[in-house]
Design a protein around this motif. Structure first.
Motif, PDB file in Angstrom:
ATOM      1  N   GLU A 192       7.416   3.961   7.789  1.00  0.00           N
ATOM      2  CA  GLU A 192       6.442   4.398   8.784  1.00  0.00           C
ATOM      3  C   GLU A 192       5.562   3.234   8.888  1.00  0.00           C
ATOM      4  OE1 GLU A 192       4.715   8.226  10.374  1.00  0.00           O
ATOM      5  OE2 GLU A 192       3.265   7.463   9.177  1.00  0.00           O
ATOM      6  N   VAL A 193       5.170   2.722  10.022  1.00  0.00           N
ATOM      7  CA  VAL A 193       4.060   1.618  10.157  1.00  0.00           C
ATOM      8  C   VAL A 193       3.040   2.373  11.175  1.00  0.00           C
ATOM      9  CG1 VAL A 193       3.531  -0.656  10.639  1.00  0.00           C
ATOM     10  CG2 VAL A 193       5.777  -0.176   9.496  1.00  0.00           C
ATOM     11  N   ARG A 194       1.702   2.716  10.547  1.00  0.00           N
ATOM     12  CA  ARG A 194       0.803   2.916  11.451  1.00  0.00           C
ATOM     13  C   ARG A 194      -0.326   1.920  11.555  1.00  0.00           C
ATOM     14  NH1 ARG A 194      -0.378   8.167  13.313  1.00  0.00           N
ATOM     15  NH2 ARG A 194       1.378   8.817  11.935  1.00  0.00           N
ATOM     16  N   ASN A 195      -0.634   1.786  12.713  1.00  0.00           N
ATOM     17  CA  ASN A 195      -1.731   1.005  13.350  1.00  0.00           C
ATOM     18  C   ASN A 195      -3.029   1.590  13.061  1.00  0.00           C
ATOM     19  OD1 ASN A 195      -3.565  -0.700  14.678  1.00  0.00           O
ATOM     20  ND2 ASN A 195      -2.165  -1.325  16.336  1.00  0.00           N
ATOM     21  N   MET A 196      -3.702   0.890  11.947  1.00  0.00           N
ATOM     22  CA  MET A 196      -4.992   1.464  11.729  1.00  0.00           C
ATOM     23  C   MET A 196      -6.350   1.613  12.837  1.00  0.00           C
ATOM     24  SD  MET A 196      -4.885   0.790   7.594  1.00  0.00           S
ATOM     25  CE  MET A 196      -6.445   1.766   7.292  1.00  0.00           C
ATOM     26  N   GLU A 197      -6.295   0.473  13.696  1.00  0.00           N
ATOM     27  CA  GLU A 197      -6.869   0.589  14.743  1.00  0.00           C
ATOM     28  C   GLU A 197      -6.686   1.205  16.051  1.00  0.00           C
ATOM     29  OE1 GLU A 197      -6.791  -3.677  15.433  1.00  0.00           O
ATOM     30  OE2 GLU A 197      -6.746  -4.299  13.236  1.00  0.00           O
ATOM     31  N   ASN A 198      -5.528   1.882  16.291  1.00  0.00           N
ATOM     32  CA  ASN A 198      -5.461   2.708  17.312  1.00  0.00           C
ATOM     33  C   ASN A 198      -4.465   4.071  16.968  1.00  0.00           C
ATOM     34  OD1 ASN A 198      -2.483   2.055  17.230  1.00  0.00           O
ATOM     35  ND2 ASN A 198      -2.716   0.538  18.876  1.00  0.00           N
ATOM     36  N   GLY A 199      -4.021   4.146  15.837  1.00  0.00           N
ATOM     37  CA  GLY A 199      -3.487   5.582  15.411  1.00  0.00           C
ATOM     38  C   GLY A 199      -1.738   5.438  15.907  1.00  0.00           C
ATOM     39  N   ASN A 200      -1.421   4.359  16.322  1.00  0.00           N
ATOM     40  CA  ASN A 200      -0.061   4.348  16.907  1.00  0.00           C
ATOM     41  C   ASN A 200       1.000   4.138  15.553  1.00  0.00           C
ATOM     42  OD1 ASN A 200      -0.961   4.769  19.526  1.00  0.00           O
ATOM     43  ND2 ASN A 200      -0.651   2.626  20.134  1.00  0.00           N
ATOM     44  N   ALA A 201       2.037   4.930  15.708  1.00  0.00           N
ATOM     45  CA  ALA A 201       3.045   4.869  14.615  1.00  0.00           C
ATOM     46  C   ALA A 201       4.283   4.726  15.041  1.00  0.00           C
ATOM     47  CB  ALA A 201       2.724   5.966  13.751  1.00  0.00           C
ATOM     48  N   ILE A 202       5.271   4.057  14.348  1.00  0.00           N
ATOM     49  CA  ILE A 202       6.370   3.838  14.472  1.00  0.00           C
ATOM     50  C   ILE A 202       7.450   3.820  13.204  1.00  0.00           C
ATOM     51  CG2 ILE A 202       6.560   1.276  14.219  1.00  0.00           C
ATOM     52  CD1 ILE A 202       8.546   1.184  16.641  1.00  0.00           C
ATOM     53  N   ARG A 203       8.703   4.232  13.297  1.00  0.00           N
ATOM     54  CA  ARG A 203       9.335   4.304  12.116  1.00  0.00           C
ATOM     55  C   ARG A 203      10.510   3.265  11.979  1.00  0.00           C
ATOM     56  NH1 ARG A 203       9.781  10.491   9.954  1.00  0.00           N
ATOM     57  NH2 ARG A 203       7.252  10.679   9.628  1.00  0.00           N
ATOM     58  N   LEU A 204      10.723   2.346  11.226  1.00  0.00           N
ATOM     59  CA  LEU A 204      11.903   1.549  11.310  1.00  0.00           C
ATOM     60  C   LEU A 204      12.611   1.206   9.963  1.00  0.00           C
ATOM     61  CD1 LEU A 204       9.951  -0.639  10.071  1.00  0.00           C
ATOM     62  CD2 LEU A 204       9.293  -1.129  12.418  1.00  0.00           C
ATOM     63  N   THR A 205      13.416   0.237   9.955  1.00  0.00           N
ATOM     64  CA  THR A 205      14.342  -0.124   8.745  1.00  0.00           C
ATOM     65  C   THR A 205      13.848  -1.545   8.374  1.00  0.00           C
ATOM     66  OG1 THR A 205      15.884   1.547   9.332  1.00  0.00           O
ATOM     67  CG2 THR A 205      16.494  -0.221   7.593  1.00  0.00           C
ATOM     68  N   ILE A 206      13.712  -1.694   7.199  1.00  0.00           N
ATOM     69  CA  ILE A 206      13.726  -3.119   6.504  1.00  0.00           C
ATOM     70  C   ILE A 206      14.974  -3.559   6.667  1.00  0.00           C
ATOM     71  CG2 ILE A 206      12.738  -4.596   4.686  1.00  0.00           C
ATOM     72  CD1 ILE A 206      10.542  -3.166   6.114  1.00  0.00           C
ATOM     73  N   ASN A 207      15.220  -4.893   7.137  1.00  0.00           N
ATOM     74  CA  ASN A 207      16.287  -5.848   7.113  1.00  0.00           C
ATOM     75  C   ASN A 207      16.063  -7.451   7.024  1.00  0.00           C
ATOM     76  OD1 ASN A 207      15.540  -6.447   9.744  1.00  0.00           O
ATOM     77  ND2 ASN A 207      17.363  -6.279  10.725  1.00  0.00           N
ATOM     78  N   ASP A 208      14.868  -7.581   6.643  1.00  0.00           N
ATOM     79  CA  ASP A 208      14.631  -9.075   6.451  1.00  0.00           C
ATOM     80  C   ASP A 208      13.646  -9.219   5.450  1.00  0.00           C
ATOM     81  OD1 ASP A 208      14.958 -11.785   7.036  1.00  0.00           O
ATOM     82  OD2 ASP A 208      14.202 -11.710   9.108  1.00  0.00           O
ATOM     83  N   ARG A 209      13.328 -10.647   5.078  1.00  0.00           N
ATOM     84  CA  ARG A 209      12.384 -11.040   4.172  1.00  0.00           C
ATOM     85  C   ARG A 209      11.320 -11.747   4.778  1.00  0.00           C
ATOM     86  NH1 ARG A 209      12.849  -7.431   0.835  1.00  0.00           N
ATOM     87  NH2 ARG A 209      14.584  -7.303  -0.870  1.00  0.00           N
ATOM     88  N   GLY A 210      10.101 -11.433   4.365  1.00  0.00           N
ATOM     89  CA  GLY A 210       9.024 -12.150   5.029  1.00  0.00           C
ATOM     90  C   GLY A 210       7.801 -10.980   5.067  1.00  0.00           C
ATOM     91  N   PRO A 211       6.667 -11.288   5.834  1.00  0.00           N
ATOM     92  CA  PRO A 211       6.238 -12.643   6.276  1.00  0.00           C
ATOM     93  C   PRO A 211       5.725 -13.406   4.923  1.00  0.00           C
ATOM     94  CG  PRO A 211       4.218 -11.208   6.636  1.00  0.00           C
ATOM     95  CD  PRO A 211       5.574 -10.260   5.947  1.00  0.00           C
ATOM     96  N   PHE A 212       5.640 -14.763   4.952  1.00  0.00           N
ATOM     97  CA  PHE A 212       5.525 -15.663   3.852  1.00  0.00           C
ATOM     98  C   PHE A 212       4.160 -16.135   4.125  1.00  0.00           C
ATOM     99  CE2 PHE A 212       9.892 -15.078   3.400  1.00  0.00           C
ATOM    100  CZ  PHE A 212       9.957 -14.354   2.149  1.00  0.00           C
ATOM    101  N   VAL A 213       3.142 -15.435   4.547  1.00  0.00           N
ATOM    102  CA  VAL A 213       1.992 -15.961   5.012  1.00  0.00           C
ATOM    103  C   VAL A 213       0.886 -15.169   4.230  1.00  0.00           C
ATOM    104  CG1 VAL A 213       0.262 -16.193   6.908  1.00  0.00           C
ATOM    105  CG2 VAL A 213       2.447 -16.683   7.223  1.00  0.00           C
ATOM    106  N   ALA A 214      -0.364 -15.765   3.584  1.00  0.00           N
ATOM    107  CA  ALA A 214      -1.115 -15.205   2.696  1.00  0.00           C
ATOM    108  C   ALA A 214      -1.654 -14.064   3.460  1.00  0.00           C
ATOM    109  CB  ALA A 214      -1.972 -15.936   2.268  1.00  0.00           C
ATOM    110  N   GLY A 215      -1.882 -12.857   2.892  1.00  0.00           N
ATOM    111  CA  GLY A 215      -2.730 -11.769   3.460  1.00  0.00           C
ATOM    112  C   GLY A 215      -1.853 -10.844   4.432  1.00  0.00           C
ATOM    113  N   ARG A 216      -0.747 -10.892   4.680  1.00  0.00           N
ATOM    114  CA  ARG A 216       0.225 -10.141   5.481  1.00  0.00           C
ATOM    115  C   ARG A 216       1.213  -9.303   4.663  1.00  0.00           C
ATOM    116  NH1 ARG A 216       1.187 -14.187  10.684  1.00  0.00           N
ATOM    117  NH2 ARG A 216      -1.053 -14.849  11.094  1.00  0.00           N
ATOM    118  N   ILE A 217       1.471  -8.312   5.020  1.00  0.00           N
ATOM    119  CA  ILE A 217       2.411  -7.496   4.295  1.00  0.00           C
ATOM    120  C   ILE A 217       3.672  -7.005   4.890  1.00  0.00           C
ATOM    121  CG2 ILE A 217       0.539  -6.396   2.908  1.00  0.00           C
ATOM    122  CD1 ILE A 217       0.960  -3.761   4.784  1.00  0.00           C
TER     123      ILE A 217
END
Length: 268
Positions: free
Chosen positions: A118-143
């Motif tokens: 579940e990914v919840r946007n802490m800025e607006n409270g919106n959430a979505i449930r999804l499945t991990i199927n890829d690798r990334g993001p390879f940018v510092a500070g992003r999860i």
């Protein structure tokens, strides 16, 4: 998929001397044992790594090694989410599926493929449930990297990034019955966590860094991990024994602020 990231050089082990304040963080225990490599366990680690699925093996992107978690059970993390779109639309994801930017999916650096989150946007409270199927993001500070459609649904697409909390809620794998975790969301912060500071092909370099860390924390360790891709053993330097992911993240941020920019929390 591989995305670019900006790399910063690892500081000298001498930089650790100023980190005494971090050792006072609550939730992290220390011991007086010196760091040591259990070389007799290498054979077992190597055998296990060779049998692991390709998506569960250590991998290297832009000079940095990543180590997929054995299980997503208990995983919860706060950080920055981004999204990826047309440059990758129609291409193969890390698990072999075709990426559809208009579908609902996401990329993560270390969660097992097939993990439901579940990914919840802490800025607006919106959430979505999804499945991990890829690798990334390879940018510092992003999860996590969301598909375009997923980013739209929780308000990440327009700003491009947003602060989110990612919580593992279950997992599935080919030819297996989907499994839903019975752990309540507010309990997912608990577990055993450490912070990885570096990874080396040279055991002596790893030992030197661990010994420098050990002068302050008394709990630095060198963990050998076999890399099937390079057919060699990497020596990972980790520090900290935390029972809370939140505490481990605080520990991680403190290390980064003292110059160890590639430090990141790991589940044990």
């Amino acid at each position: 998929m591989k995305r670019r990231m900006n790399l910063r050089p690892m500081p000298s082990v001498c930089a650790i001397i100023g980190l005494v304040v971090i050792g006072a963080l609550t939730g992290c225990a220390t011991s007086s044992k010196s760091p040591a490599v259990k070389r007799e366990s290498d054979t077992g680690r190597i055998a296990a790594a060779k049998k692991a699925p390709a998506t569960q093996r250590p991998y290297k992107i832009n000079g940095i090694w990543y180590y997929p978690l054995a299980s997503a059970h208990g995983y919860r993390q706060q950080g920055i989410a981004s999204w990826y779109g047309k440059d990758f639309h129609g291409k193969k994801t890390s698990c072999g599926e075709t990426y559809n930017m208009y579908g609902i999916s996401a990329a993560h650096k270390t969660l097992p493929m097939g993990t439901h989150v579940e990914v919840r946007n802490m800025e607006n409270g919106n959430a979505i449930r999804l499945t991990i199927n890829d690798r990334g993001p390879f940018v510092a500070g992003r999860i996590i990297d969301l598909s375009y459609a997923a980013a739209q649904k929780i308000g990440v697409a327009r700003p491009g990034t947003a602060r989110v909390v990612v919580t593992a809620i279950g997992t599935s794998a080919p030819r297996r019955t989907p499994h839903r975790y019975d752990t309540l969301p507010d309990e997912l912060d608990r577990g055993n966590f450490s912070i990885q500071v570096g990874a080396f092909g040279d055991r002596d370099k790893a030992m030197k860094l661990a010994q420098a860390l050990n002068q302050t924390y008394k709990d630095a360790q060198v963990l050998p991990t076999y890399s099937p891709r390079n057919q060699q053993t990497l020596y990972r330097v980790v520090v900290g024994k935390c029972t809370s992911l939140k505490t481990a993240e605080t520990y991680e941020n403190a290390l980064k602020s003292r110059g160890f920019r590639d430090a990141f929390a790991i589940a044990q």
